[in-house]
Structure formats: C-alpha cells, structure tokens
Design a protein around this motif. Structure first.
Motif, PDB file in Angstrom:
ATOM      1  N   ALA A  29     114.793  57.023 -22.519  1.00 39.95           N
ATOM      2  CA  ALA A  29     115.401  58.327 -22.802  1.00 39.95           C
ATOM      3  C   ALA A  29     116.347  58.780 -21.694  1.00 39.95           C
ATOM      4  O   ALA A  29     116.988  59.823 -21.844  1.00 39.95           O
ATOM      5  CB  ALA A  29     114.317  59.382 -23.012  1.00 39.95           C
ATOM      6  N   GLY A  30     116.423  58.036 -20.575  1.00 38.97           N
ATOM      7  CA  GLY A  30     117.363  58.360 -19.512  1.00 38.97           C
ATOM      8  C   GLY A  30     116.754  58.911 -18.243  1.00 38.97           C
ATOM      9  O   GLY A  30     117.490  59.366 -17.365  1.00 38.97           O
ATOM     10  N   ALA A  31     115.438  58.891 -18.121  1.00 39.10           N
ATOM     11  CA  ALA A  31     114.809  59.426 -16.910  1.00 39.10           C
ATOM     12  C   ALA A  31     115.136  58.553 -15.701  1.00 39.10           C
ATOM     13  O   ALA A  31     115.281  57.335 -15.820  1.00 39.10           O
ATOM     14  CB  ALA A  31     113.296  59.507 -17.091  1.00 39.10           C
ATOM     15  N   GLN A  32     115.269  59.197 -14.537  1.00 42.90           N
ATOM     16  CA  GLN A  32     115.518  58.446 -13.304  1.00 42.90           C
ATOM     17  C   GLN A  32     114.259  57.739 -12.802  1.00 42.90           C
ATOM     18  O   GLN A  32     114.353  56.705 -12.144  1.00 42.90           O
ATOM     19  CB  GLN A  32     116.044  59.388 -12.223  1.00 42.90           C
ATOM     20  N   GLY A  33     113.100  58.311 -13.064  1.00 43.75           N
ATOM     21  CA  GLY A  33     111.841  57.711 -12.629  1.00 43.75           C
ATOM     22  C   GLY A  33     110.670  58.364 -13.331  1.00 43.75           C
ATOM     23  O   GLY A  33     110.772  59.485 -13.843  1.00 43.75           O
ATOM     24  N   VAL A  34     109.552  57.641 -13.386  1.00 47.72           N
ATOM     25  CA  VAL A  34     108.344  58.153 -14.039  1.00 47.72           C
ATOM     26  C   VAL A  34     107.129  57.593 -13.322  1.00 47.72           C
ATOM     27  O   VAL A  34     107.143  56.462 -12.814  1.00 47.72           O
ATOM     28  CB  VAL A  34     108.327  57.775 -15.545  1.00 47.72           C
ATOM     29  N   GLU A  35     106.074  58.402 -13.273  1.00 51.10           N
ATOM     30  CA  GLU A  35     104.797  57.990 -12.695  1.00 51.10           C
ATOM     31  C   GLU A  35     103.674  58.487 -13.607  1.00 51.10           C
ATOM     32  O   GLU A  35     103.578  59.671 -13.898  1.00 51.10           O
ATOM     33  CB  GLU A  35     104.632  58.565 -11.295  1.00 51.10           C
ATOM     34  N   ILE A  36     102.846  57.555 -14.074  1.00 50.88           N
ATOM     35  CA  ILE A  36     101.710  57.878 -14.947  1.00 50.88           C
ATOM     36  C   ILE A  36     100.424  57.500 -14.214  1.00 50.88           C
ATOM     37  O   ILE A  36     100.273  56.358 -13.776  1.00 50.88           O
ATOM     38  CB  ILE A  36     101.807  57.139 -16.287  1.00 50.88           C
ATOM     39  N   THR A  37      99.527  58.457 -14.084  1.00 49.08           N
ATOM     40  CA  THR A  37      98.239  58.228 -13.425  1.00 49.08           C
ATOM     41  C   THR A  37      97.120  58.504 -14.423  1.00 49.08           C
ATOM     42  O   THR A  37      97.071  59.588 -15.015  1.00 49.08           O
ATOM     43  CB  THR A  37      98.086  59.145 -12.196  1.00 49.08           C
ATOM     44  N   ILE A  38      96.252  57.515 -14.605  1.00 47.29           N
ATOM     45  CA  ILE A  38      95.091  57.651 -15.493  1.00 47.29           C
ATOM     46  C   ILE A  38      93.844  57.482 -14.638  1.00 47.29           C
ATOM     47  O   ILE A  38      93.674  56.441 -13.985  1.00 47.29           O
ATOM     48  CB  ILE A  38      95.118  56.611 -16.625  1.00 47.29           C
ATOM     49  N   SER A  39      92.990  58.468 -14.624  1.00 42.80           N
ATOM     50  CA  SER A  39      91.785  58.436 -13.790  1.00 42.80           C
ATOM     51  C   SER A  39      90.553  58.703 -14.647  1.00 42.80           C
ATOM     52  O   SER A  39      90.601  59.459 -15.614  1.00 42.80           O
ATOM     53  CB  SER A  39      91.888  59.475 -12.666  1.00 42.80           C
ATOM     54  N   GLY A  40      89.455  58.050 -14.256  1.00 43.36           N
ATOM     55  CA  GLY A  40      88.196  58.192 -14.987  1.00 43.36           C
ATOM     56  C   GLY A  40      87.543  56.834 -15.163  1.00 43.36           C
ATOM     57  O   GLY A  40      87.846  55.869 -14.461  1.00 43.36           O
ATOM     58  N   LYS A  41      86.652  56.735 -16.120  1.00 42.20           N
ATOM     59  CA  LYS A  41      85.955  55.473 -16.401  1.00 42.20           C
ATOM     60  C   LYS A  41      86.813  54.636 -17.335  1.00 42.20           C
ATOM     61  O   LYS A  41      86.580  54.551 -18.541  1.00 42.20           O
ATOM     62  CB  LYS A  41      84.581  55.752 -17.011  1.00 42.20           C
ATOM     63  N   ILE A  42      87.814  53.979 -16.736  1.00 36.47           N
ATOM     64  CA  ILE A  42      88.764  53.209 -17.530  1.00 36.47           C
ATOM     65  C   ILE A  42      88.405  51.732 -17.598  1.00 36.47           C
ATOM     66  O   ILE A  42      88.802  51.025 -18.527  1.00 36.47           O
ATOM     67  CB  ILE A  42      90.194  53.369 -16.973  1.00 36.47           C
ATOM     68  N   ARG A  43      87.624  51.223 -16.625  1.00 37.13           N
ATOM     69  CA  ARG A  43      87.270  49.800 -16.598  1.00 37.13           C
ATOM     70  C   ARG A  43      85.796  49.536 -16.836  1.00 37.13           C
ATOM     71  O   ARG A  43      85.420  48.458 -17.252  1.00 37.13           O
ATOM     72  CB  ARG A  43      87.676  49.186 -15.253  1.00 37.13           C
ATOM     73  N   GLY A  44      84.957  50.482 -16.549  1.00 36.86           N
ATOM     74  CA  GLY A  44      83.515  50.253 -16.680  1.00 36.86           C
ATOM     75  C   GLY A  44      82.752  51.533 -16.427  1.00 36.86           C
ATOM     76  O   GLY A  44      83.219  52.644 -16.699  1.00 36.86           O
ATOM     77  N   SER A  45      81.565  51.370 -15.853  1.00 39.84           N
ATOM     78  CA  SER A  45      80.702  52.530 -15.623  1.00 39.84           C
ATOM     79  C   SER A  45      81.147  53.356 -14.421  1.00 39.84           C
ATOM     80  O   SER A  45      80.759  54.519 -14.302  1.00 39.84           O
ATOM     81  CB  SER A  45      79.257  52.071 -15.413  1.00 39.84           C
ATOM     82  N   ARG A  46      81.953  52.742 -13.535  1.00 43.17           N
ATOM     83  CA  ARG A  46      82.416  53.473 -12.357  1.00 43.17           C
ATOM     84  C   ARG A  46      83.820  54.001 -12.589  1.00 43.17           C
ATOM     85  O   ARG A  46      84.654  53.357 -13.229  1.00 43.17           O
ATOM     86  CB  ARG A  46      82.407  52.559 -11.124  1.00 43.17           C
ATOM     87  N   SER A  47      84.084  55.170 -12.059  1.00 41.69           N
ATOM     88  CA  SER A  47      85.410  55.774 -12.239  1.00 41.69           C
ATOM     89  C   SER A  47      86.433  55.080 -11.346  1.00 41.69           C
ATOM     90  O   SER A  47      86.106  54.590 -10.257  1.00 41.69           O
ATOM     91  CB  SER A  47      85.360  57.270 -11.900  1.00 41.69           C
ATOM     92  N   ALA A  48      87.654  55.035 -11.813  1.00 42.19           N
ATOM     93  CA  ALA A  48      88.746  54.398 -11.078  1.00 42.19           C
ATOM     94  C   ALA A  48      90.041  55.128 -11.401  1.00 42.19           C
ATOM     95  O   ALA A  48      90.099  55.986 -12.292  1.00 42.19           O
ATOM     96  CB  ALA A  48      88.853  52.923 -11.441  1.00 42.19           C
ATOM     97  N   VAL A  49      91.083  54.764 -10.654  1.00 44.87           N
ATOM     98  CA  VAL A  49      92.400  55.370 -10.831  1.00 44.87           C
ATOM     99  C   VAL A  49      93.420  54.262 -11.017  1.00 44.87           C
ATOM    100  O   VAL A  49      93.461  53.314 -10.226  1.00 44.87           O
ATOM    101  CB  VAL A  49      92.794  56.255  -9.627  1.00 44.87           C
ATOM    102  N   ALA A  50      94.223  54.362 -12.063  1.00 43.20           N
ATOM    103  CA  ALA A  50      95.307  53.403 -12.327  1.00 43.20           C
ATOM    104  C   ALA A  50      96.628  54.157 -12.310  1.00 43.20           C
ATOM    105  O   ALA A  50      96.784  55.152 -13.027  1.00 43.20           O
ATOM    106  CB  ALA A  50      95.096  52.717 -13.667  1.00 43.20           C
ATOM    107  N   LYS A  51      97.548  53.675 -11.485  1.00 44.49           N
ATOM    108  CA  LYS A  51      98.839  54.344 -11.336  1.00 44.49           C
ATOM    109  C   LYS A  51      99.949  53.375 -11.752  1.00 44.49           C
ATOM    110  O   LYS A  51      99.975  52.219 -11.327  1.00 44.49           O
ATOM    111  CB  LYS A  51      99.037  54.782  -9.894  1.00 44.49           C
ATOM    112  N   PHE A  52     100.875  53.876 -12.571  1.00 49.27           N
ATOM    113  CA  PHE A  52     102.001  53.083 -13.075  1.00 49.27           C
ATOM    114  C   PHE A  52     103.290  53.819 -12.739  1.00 49.27           C
ATOM    115  O   PHE A  52     103.461  54.984 -13.101  1.00 49.27           O
ATOM    116  CB  PHE A  52     101.888  52.887 -14.591  1.00 49.27           C
ATOM    117  N   VAL A  53     104.175  53.128 -12.013  1.00 46.39           N
ATOM    118  CA  VAL A  53     105.413  53.754 -11.526  1.00 46.39           C
ATOM    119  C   VAL A  53     106.592  52.873 -11.894  1.00 46.39           C
ATOM    120  O   VAL A  53     106.513  51.641 -11.826  1.00 46.39           O
ATOM    121  CB  VAL A  53     105.380  53.963  -9.995  1.00 46.39           C
ATOM    122  N   GLU A  54     107.677  53.520 -12.283  1.00 47.35           N
ATOM    123  CA  GLU A  54     108.933  52.805 -12.533  1.00 47.35           C
ATOM    124  C   GLU A  54     110.092  53.739 -12.232  1.00 47.35           C
ATOM    125  O   GLU A  54     110.022  54.948 -12.470  1.00 47.35           O
ATOM    126  CB  GLU A  54     109.009  52.313 -13.981  1.00 47.35           C
ATOM    127  N   GLY A  55     111.185  53.153 -11.704  1.00 46.19           N
ATOM    128  CA  GLY A  55     112.361  53.949 -11.365  1.00 46.19           C
ATOM    129  C   GLY A  55     112.217  54.618 -10.006  1.00 46.19           C
ATOM    130  O   GLY A  55     111.428  54.215  -9.150  1.00 46.19           O
TER     131      GLY A  55
END
Length: 257
Positions: free
Chosen positions: A122-148
């Motif tokens: 859509a034309g954005a210069q940069g974006v950062e998405i952070t997903i936190s919580g129980k994403i992989r298993g029983s323990r909570s974790a943080v996954a960060k995705f960055v581009e631009g």
C-alpha cells in the motif's frame, strides 16, 4: 487543578474510544477524533465500512450517540462518520484483522508475513508487527516482524509513526497484537534531496569541454607534420650516405683496374 482537568479529559477520551471500538468492531473501526465546539461535542469516527456505522436510516449511529450521551455525560454529542481511504495504512484496522485471522486458527508467521506484504504494497515506508503470548506452546513468547524503515525513538517516532493494538482470545490464552506503521507521506528531518542540474547548465558544460578537444586536434596535426618532416630528413640523410658509399665503391673499382 489544571493538571487534574487534563487527566480527566484524557481518561474520558480513552473510555469513549474503547466503547466505540467494542461497538464498531465489525465495521472496521480505525480510531476517532473528539472536538469541543460551541454547539456541543463533535466525534469523528473513522471506519473501513461506514455503512455499518450509520445503519439503515441512521438507526445505528443514533443509538450509539444516545449511549455516549448517557454513559459519558457529554453535552449534545454529534457523530460524523468518515471512511478510511487506505485500510492497509491504518494500524488499528490491521491489528484487528490480524487478531481475527489468528482466532480462525491460522499460523502466526503466515498471518504476520501476509499482512506485512499488504501494508508495504500500500506504500508504507516501514512496518513492525509484534505478537506476544502463548504462540508456540505453554510458555509465553514474543515474535517481532519488521520490514522497511521505521523510527523507534525521538520526535519522528512520536510524530510520524502510527500505532495500533488488538487482542485475540485463543484456547491457550490471550495474544496481544501490536502494529506500528510509518506512512508514505512522512518526511523525516534527515532526508536529503539531490537537485538535478538544468539542461542549460549541461549544454554549457559540454560546450566548454569541446573547446580543448579542438586544441588537442590542432596539436596532434602539428605533431604529425613535425614527425613527417623528421622522417623526410632521415630519408634524405640515408640516401646521401648510400650515394657516397656507391661513389667510393666505383673509385676503388677504377683503382683496381
């Protein structure tokens, strides 16, 4: 007392925002602006689907206006609905979409990368998405995705970077989705523009550079002439030497006879 009024006003604004977000979740709620006017309180609501906010014959928007007036004690509230031009550049809308996709059982990496492609497309210069919580298993974790390119500190990060948050209720627990977007119209203070030269300046430079070429051609011609003269002189000297040798040989032959 002034500080207390500021805190009270900010708290009321936040509560109205949360109420509208819960009521207009299906309409693609993208935020709101609150303005105090002489006629009352003007609330500008941004939504991806404004038709769902207004409702049939304005029924939905009138009900929301009445609820806001009763709950938050506002003076003559009026709601104006505006459509979001590019939903992919609104972080609140994108965070809600990511939460909806996660609740449907999609893998978080696939969801993050697909939405990053949409936002950058859509034309954005940069974006950062952070997903936190129980994403992989029983323990909570943080996954960060960055581009631009995206600012994370200083005044540009406060002034230009837009932020949005949403939560997804899953069986293992609640996931928090945090989206930050650098819009395409953001002009950073460290940006440098290179001004291209004008056509007239280029023509003048070419004309100036052509003049020494003529001089060099004249010099080359003069050098070639001097070389030809030197070669002729050498040939004359060689011919004279050959003729002298022939004459001396003839004299010797006559003496022998």
């Amino acid at each position: 007392m002034i500080e207390k009024d500021f805190v009270t006003e900010g708290l009321k604004r936040t509560k109205i925002d949360e109420f509208l977000e819960s009521e207009l979740e299906r309409a693609g709620y993208g935020g709101m602006d609150l303005h105090n006017t002489p006629l009352g309180t003007m609330i500008v609501v941004y939504a991806e689907r404004p038709g769902m906010v207004i409702g049939r014959g304005g029924k939905t928007v009138r009900a929301i206006t009445q609820n806001i007036k009763e709950k938050f004690d506002l003076d003559n509230p009026q709601i104006e609905v505006k459509e979001v031009d590019v939903p992919e550049l609104n972080p609140r809308i994108m965070a809600a979409k990511i939460a909806n996709m996660l609740q449907r059982g999609m893998h978080f990496r696939r969801v993050a990368y697909s939405n990053i492609r949409r936002i950058m497309g859509a034309g954005a210069q940069g974006v950062e998405i952070t997903i936190s919580g129980k994403i992989r298993g029983s323990r909570s974790a943080v996954a960060k995705f960055v581009e631009g390119y995206i600012k994370k500190c200083g005044e540009p990060s406060i002034k230009y970077v837009q932020e949005g948050f949403a939560s997804a209720n899953l069986k293992p627990g609640v996931l928090g989705i945090y989206v930050r977007i650098m819009p395409p119209e953001a002009v950073l203070p460290d940006k440098v523009e290179i001004i291209a030269p004008k056509v007239e300046d280029i023509v003048e430079e070419v004309e100036v550079s052509e003049e020494p070429e003529e001089e060099t051609t004249e010099e080359v011609e003069s050098l070639e002439e001097t070389e030809e003269i030197e070669n002729l002189e050498e040939l004359e000297e060689i011919s004279e030497e050959i003729s002298e040798e022939e004459v001396s040989e003839e004299v010797e032959d006559s003496d022998d006879e």
